[in-house]
Scaffold this motif. Structure first.
Motif, mmCIF file in Angstrom:
data_model
loop_
_atom_site.group_PDB
_atom_site.id
_atom_site.type_symbol
_atom_site.label_atom_id
_atom_site.label_comp_id
_atom_site.label_asym_id
_atom_site.label_seq_id
_atom_site.Cartn_x
_atom_site.Cartn_y
_atom_site.Cartn_z
ATOM 1 N N THR A 297 34.188 -7.965 -15.471
ATOM 2 C CA THR A 297 33.707 -9.174 -16.301
ATOM 3 C C THR A 297 33.743 -8.567 -17.949
ATOM 4 O O THR A 297 32.610 -7.388 -17.924
ATOM 5 N N GLN A 298 33.207 -9.273 -18.978
ATOM 6 C CA GLN A 298 32.738 -8.951 -20.591
ATOM 7 C C GLN A 298 31.416 -9.378 -19.789
ATOM 8 O O GLN A 298 31.379 -10.025 -20.086
ATOM 9 N N ALA A 299 30.178 -8.170 -20.285
ATOM 10 C CA ALA A 299 28.925 -8.906 -20.101
ATOM 11 C C ALA A 299 28.158 -7.314 -20.792
ATOM 12 O O ALA A 299 28.431 -6.831 -21.497
ATOM 13 N N PHE A 300 26.737 -8.232 -21.126
ATOM 14 C CA PHE A 300 25.546 -7.176 -21.133
ATOM 15 C C PHE A 300 25.118 -6.768 -19.664
ATOM 16 O O PHE A 300 24.748 -7.674 -18.593
ATOM 17 N N LEU A 301 24.854 -5.671 -20.408
ATOM 18 C CA LEU A 301 24.258 -4.607 -18.304
ATOM 19 C C LEU A 301 22.765 -4.818 -19.071
ATOM 20 O O LEU A 301 22.115 -4.160 -20.353
ATOM 21 N N VAL A 302 21.416 -5.386 -18.687
ATOM 22 C CA VAL A 302 20.123 -5.480 -18.504
ATOM 23 C C VAL A 302 19.396 -5.219 -17.721
ATOM 24 O O VAL A 302 19.332 -5.674 -16.644
ATOM 25 N N PRO A 303 18.194 -3.625 -17.982
ATOM 26 C CA PRO A 303 17.605 -3.253 -16.891
ATOM 27 C C PRO A 303 16.909 -4.157 -16.121
ATOM 28 O O PRO A 303 16.494 -4.965 -16.657
ATOM 29 N N GLN A 304 17.333 -4.024 -15.022
ATOM 30 C CA GLN A 304 16.320 -4.376 -13.907
ATOM 31 C C GLN A 304 14.881 -4.180 -14.549
ATOM 32 O O GLN A 304 13.973 -5.617 -14.560
ATOM 33 N N LEU A 305 14.160 -3.556 -14.545
ATOM 34 C CA LEU A 305 13.291 -2.923 -14.979
ATOM 35 C C LEU A 305 12.156 -3.836 -16.073
ATOM 36 O O LEU A 305 11.121 -4.026 -16.754
ATOM 37 N N ALA A 306 13.415 -4.053 -16.956
ATOM 38 C CA ALA A 306 12.978 -5.201 -18.251
ATOM 39 C C ALA A 306 12.697 -7.089 -18.545
ATOM 40 O O ALA A 306 12.764 -7.230 -19.066
ATOM 41 N N ALA A 307 13.125 -7.393 -17.255
ATOM 42 C CA ALA A 307 12.971 -8.546 -17.037
ATOM 43 C C ALA A 307 12.201 -8.978 -15.980
ATOM 44 O O ALA A 307 12.618 -8.368 -14.802
ATOM 45 N N THR A 308 12.128 -10.226 -16.079
ATOM 46 C CA THR A 308 11.355 -10.563 -14.778
ATOM 47 C C THR A 308 11.932 -12.179 -14.125
ATOM 48 O O THR A 308 12.074 -12.746 -15.175
ATOM 49 N N ARG A 309 11.245 -12.958 -12.928
ATOM 50 C CA ARG A 309 12.748 -14.248 -13.035
ATOM 51 C C ARG A 309 11.207 -15.230 -13.065
ATOM 52 O O ARG A 309 9.807 -14.777 -12.714
ATOM 53 N N THR A 310 11.674 -16.189 -13.876
ATOM 54 C CA THR A 310 10.245 -17.418 -14.047
ATOM 55 C C THR A 310 10.212 -18.590 -13.295
ATOM 56 O O THR A 310 11.712 -17.865 -12.031
ATOM 57 N N ASN A 311 9.763 -18.759 -12.820
ATOM 58 C CA ASN A 311 9.730 -20.009 -12.276
ATOM 59 C C ASN A 311 10.872 -20.978 -12.120
ATOM 60 O O ASN A 311 10.840 -21.649 -11.493
ATOM 61 N N THR A 312 11.475 -21.370 -13.384
ATOM 62 C CA THR A 312 12.522 -21.850 -13.383
ATOM 63 C C THR A 312 13.647 -21.124 -12.323
ATOM 64 O O THR A 312 14.891 -21.653 -12.552
ATOM 65 N N TRP A 341 20.879 -6.546 -14.782
ATOM 66 C CA TRP A 341 21.944 -7.200 -14.678
ATOM 67 C C TRP A 341 22.903 -7.971 -15.513
ATOM 68 O O TRP A 341 22.949 -7.531 -16.447
ATOM 69 N N ILE A 342 23.808 -8.753 -14.122
ATOM 70 C CA ILE A 342 25.035 -8.888 -15.913
ATOM 71 C C ILE A 342 24.577 -10.018 -16.268
ATOM 72 O O ILE A 342 24.563 -11.417 -15.833
ATOM 73 N N VAL A 343 24.682 -9.985 -17.965
ATOM 74 C CA VAL A 343 24.500 -11.223 -18.461
ATOM 75 C C VAL A 343 25.504 -11.629 -19.554
ATOM 76 O O VAL A 343 26.086 -11.007 -19.742
ATOM 77 N N ARG A 344 25.504 -12.697 -19.659
ATOM 78 C CA ARG A 344 26.775 -13.274 -20.462
ATOM 79 C C ARG A 344 26.336 -13.764 -21.454
ATOM 80 O O ARG A 344 27.038 -14.071 -22.457
#
Length: 399
Positions: A297-312, A341-344
């Motif tokens: 798939t065509q997507a962006f790769l966001v390093p997991q260390l740079a993102a946190t999971r929100t309550n939503t 993370w795979i992000v589109r």
């Protein structure tokens, strides 16, 4: 005496005044300057869509061996560590009664074979002399005797065949290739035909099946991605295994079949793959982790260390804005690839994603971006002017 006391009191009052004056002064210093942060530039790229699922190894074939005739176990003909082939003997049952039954059946057959020519000749004579010494009733009786003799011969042959079959069943043989468990009976034990307790179990583990479980919601998401054109499906689906000790199993598995129903208790679908297992490394019942490359798939790769999971349930990260400040963004992921993370959607090409210095970042904070790299372990490292990565937490070299 009184004059000395008043001098001491005056000194204390003067000291208290000086302390009050000093604490009332403003603390020197102003607002903090820009914070140096490590960033990576977001680029749209072709990313393999990998699905990781838990799985359990299942024997390719498994047979519980039971006797087809009754008797006393005379001999155990295999060892548990032996690799068996189809037809290899496992147990021998006392065959005395079955040898006698086979001999009796053979004698009955011989008797029937000897009687048939006599009845055949009588029938032929009656047919030839019908109306000239033999009445119609006598001819019919001769025909009946011949038919009975033929039936007796057929029955005797069938009885002999069955007696020979039962005799052959006194030697219990392996119906499949594989390895047998330890025998559950000993020499001298009495067994019966079709008993509920098995004598042993034979398992064939080369090849071996691995049943992986996947959430039905993810399967729907994959199907939607394929139908929308966002996911380019591979022509064939292959799986790789990671064993319980973290070792990657050598060889790929081929898709056998997915389940046609969803579990009502777990909401998952079972998908079966077949692996070659010549060294019997994977044992039936073993829990494994499987990875399947569905497509790209065509997507962006966001390093997991740079993102946190929100309550939503969304992911949150920081990027460097046009005004040089940290800006918080939120986005959904479409799975994981390696340490990213795979992000589109929610991220744009050219965004400077902050991957280092996040502990002191707040939205609106002025930042100074420094190019960083993410190594194979998912660790952020700065890249100096020569392009050589260094530890992002290490102090910068002095000029």
């Amino acid at each position: 005496m009184k004059a000395g006391v008043w001098k001491i009191v005056g000194a204390i009052v003067a000291l208290a005044g000086s302390v009050a004056t000093s604490t009332a002064q403003p603390i020197p210093g102003g607002p903090a300057g820009p914070i140096k942060v490590g960033v990576v530039e977001m680029t749209l790229q072709e990313v393999p869509r990998v699905v990781t699922s838990p799985g359990r190894a299942v024997a390719f074939q498994e047979v519980e061996v039971r006797p087809r005739v009754g008797g006393v176990i005379q001999e155990i003909l295999y060892s548990p560590d032996q690799l068996l082939e189809v037809g290899d003997p496992l147990f021998r049952i006392d065959d005395s009664a079955y040898v006698a039954a086979e001999a009796s059946a053979r004698a009955d057959l011989a008797k029937a074979e000897a009687n048939l020519p006599v009845t055949q000749a009588a029938s032929d004579r009656a047919e030839q002399l019908s109306g000239r010494g033999f009445t119609e009733a006598e001819v019919e009786a001769a025909r009946a005797d011949l038919a009975e003799a033929k039936a007796t011969l057929d029955a005797s042959q069938a009885a002999l065949d069955y007696a020979q079959t039962e005799l052959s069943w006194t030697t219990i043989k392996s119906p499949i290739s594989g390895r047998a468990d330890v025998s559950s009976v000993s020499v001298g034990d009495l067994v019966t035909a079709g008993q509920s307790d098995e004598l042993t179990t034979i398992i064939q583990s080369d090849p071996i099946y691995v049943d992986m479980v996947e959430a039905s919601a993810r399967i729907l998401s994959v199907r939607k991605g394929i139908s929308d054109g966002a996911l380019q499906q591979n022509d064939t689906l292959e799986a790789t295994l990671t064993l319980e000790d973290g070792e990657v199993f050598r060889g790929n598995g081929q898709l056998v079949t997915p389940s046609n129903s969803v579990s009502t208790t777990t909401g998952t679908v079972t998908i079966r793959f077949k692996f070659d297992n010549p060294d019997h490394v994977v044992i039936p019942g073993m829990f494994v982790r499987g990875e399947v490359v569905i497509g790209t798939t065509q997507a962006f790769l966001v390093p997991q260390l740079a993102a946190t999971r929100t309550n939503t349930g969304k992911l949150s990260a920081y990027v460097v804005g046009d005004d040089g400040t940290a800006q918080q963004i939120e986005f959904d992921d479409d799975g994981v690839y390696e340490n990213a993370w795979i992000v589109r959607d929610g991220v744009s090409a050219g965004d400077q994603l902050i991957v280092d210095g996040l502990s002191s970042i707040r939205a609106g904070q002025e930042v100074t971006p420094v190019a960083a790299e993410i190594d194979e372990n998912g660790v952020s490292r700065d890249a100096d002017e020569t392009g050589v990565p260094r530890d992002a937490n290490a102090p910068a070299a002095e000029n």
